[in-house]
Design an enzyme around this catalytic site. Structure first.
Site, PDB file in Angstrom:
ATOM      1  N   CYS A  66       0.873  -1.178   0.000  1.00  7.14           N
ATOM      2  CA  CYS A  66       0.000   0.000   0.000  1.00  7.14           C
ATOM      3  C   CYS A  66       0.913   1.231   0.000  1.00  7.14           C
ATOM      4  O   CYS A  66       2.080   1.132  -0.380  1.00  7.14           O
ATOM      5  CB  CYS A  66      -1.022  -0.033   1.147  1.00  7.14           C
ATOM      6  N   GLY A  69       2.469   0.867   3.726  1.00  8.02           N
ATOM      7  CA  GLY A  69       2.586  -0.514   4.203  1.00  8.02           C
ATOM      8  C   GLY A  69       1.949  -0.711   5.563  1.00  8.02           C
ATOM      9  O   GLY A  69       1.697  -1.842   5.980  1.00  8.02           O
ATOM     10  N   VAL A  70       1.660   0.377   6.251  1.00 11.08           N
ATOM     11  CA  VAL A  70       1.156   0.275   7.633  1.00 11.08           C
ATOM     12  C   VAL A  70      -0.258  -0.290   7.660  1.00 11.08           C
ATOM     13  O   VAL A  70      -0.560  -1.246   8.394  1.00 11.08           O
ATOM     14  CB  VAL A  70       1.196   1.649   8.327  1.00 11.08           C
ATOM     15  N   GLY A  71      -1.141   0.301   6.884  1.00 12.10           N
ATOM     16  CA  GLY A  71      -2.536  -0.153   6.894  1.00 12.10           C
ATOM     17  C   GLY A  71      -2.646  -1.609   6.480  1.00 12.10           C
ATOM     18  O   GLY A  71      -3.394  -2.393   7.095  1.00 12.10           O
ATOM     19  N   HIS A  99      13.295 -15.845  12.163  1.00 10.37           N
ATOM     20  CA  HIS A  99      13.052 -15.879  13.614  1.00 10.37           C
ATOM     21  C   HIS A  99      11.562 -15.895  13.954  1.00 10.37           C
ATOM     22  O   HIS A  99      11.166 -16.522  14.934  1.00 10.37           O
ATOM     23  CB  HIS A  99      13.678 -14.657  14.295  1.00 10.37           C
ATOM     24  N   ARG A 110       5.234   4.321  -1.222  1.00 14.41           N
ATOM     25  CA  ARG A 110       5.592   5.733  -1.071  1.00 14.41           C
ATOM     26  C   ARG A 110       6.846   5.883  -0.198  1.00 14.41           C
ATOM     27  O   ARG A 110       7.297   6.996   0.044  1.00 14.41           O
ATOM     28  CB  ARG A 110       4.429   6.513  -0.448  1.00 14.41           C
TER      29      ARG A 110
HETATM   30  C1  RB5 Z   1      -3.995   5.196   0.524  1.00 16.30           C
HETATM   31  O1  RB5 Z   1      -4.023   6.534   0.156  1.00 16.30           O
HETATM   32  C2  RB5 Z   1      -3.107   4.969   1.733  1.00 16.30           C
HETATM   33  O2  RB5 Z   1      -3.689   5.521   2.858  1.00 16.30           O
HETATM   34  C3  RB5 Z   1      -2.818   3.499   1.898  1.00 16.30           C
HETATM   35  O3  RB5 Z   1      -2.240   3.015   0.727  1.00 16.30           O
HETATM   36  C4  RB5 Z   1      -1.831   3.090   2.977  1.00 16.30           C
HETATM   37  O4  RB5 Z   1      -0.718   3.931   2.980  1.00 16.30           O
HETATM   38  C5  RB5 Z   1      -2.370   2.912   4.322  1.00 16.30           C
HETATM   39  O5  RB5 Z   1      -1.630   2.507   5.236  1.00 16.30           O
END
Ligand code: RB5
Length: 149
Positions: A66, A69-71, A99, A110
């Site tokens: 994403c 990557g967090v979401g 591990h 991004r």
């Molecule tokens: C989408 O705009 C963005 O929020 C999603 O790709 C991601 O970064 C969420 O963690």
């Protein structure tokens, strides 16, 4: 091995090159979308599709991309049996598997460019869980937390 791959619009630019990389390494790709760059799509839909593929053993591993990557990582880890790791360096990508038995790699398109993402995915795909007792013991404790939650 079979690797399920998914991304939202934020991760879309990295998906094709990383799919090409994994195919060139001999892996079979199960493509869970997105199939086009739609700014209105939502990362949990792709995290769910990839996570379910790993949970059901349709795939041995997963890759979700994403924006940050967090979401994707948060969403994928809601599924029992999924151990998703957000790794933007090669050491974590390999050690997470060795591990912690990470079975889903999350990336932010991004955050990392295609050259670094390629090396991270290569490290993740080449790594194997260690059979060492200490890692098995810790994994059992993680599984106990999941079972109690
Ligand atoms: C989408 O705009 C963005 O929020 C999603 O790709 C991601 O970064 C969420 O963690």
């Amino acid at each position: 091995m079979k690797i399920a791959v998914g991304c939202d619009h934020g991760g879309f630019p990295l998906k094709a090159p990383l799919v090409d990389l994994l195919k060139s390494m001999g892996h079979e790709i199960i493509d869970k979308g997105a199939y086009q760059n739609d700014p209105k799509d939502d990362y949990p839909d792709f995290a769910l599709a990839v996570g379910k593929a790993v949970q059901s053993r349709e795939a041995q591993r997963g890759l979700i991309i994403c924006g940050s990557g967090v979401g994707a990582c948060v969403a994928a880890n809601k599924l029992k049996g999924v151990r998703a790791g957000l790794c933007h360096d090669t050491y974590s990508a390999a050690q997470g598997v060795e591990h912690d038995d990470v079975n889903v790699l999350c990336l932010g398109a991004r955050i990392v460019g295609v050259a670094l993402a390629t090396e991270i995915v290569r490290a993740f795909a080449n790594a194997k869980f260690s059979a060492e007792d200490r890692h098995a013991r810790r994994l059992a404790k993680v599984n106990a937390i999941e079972a109690a939650g």
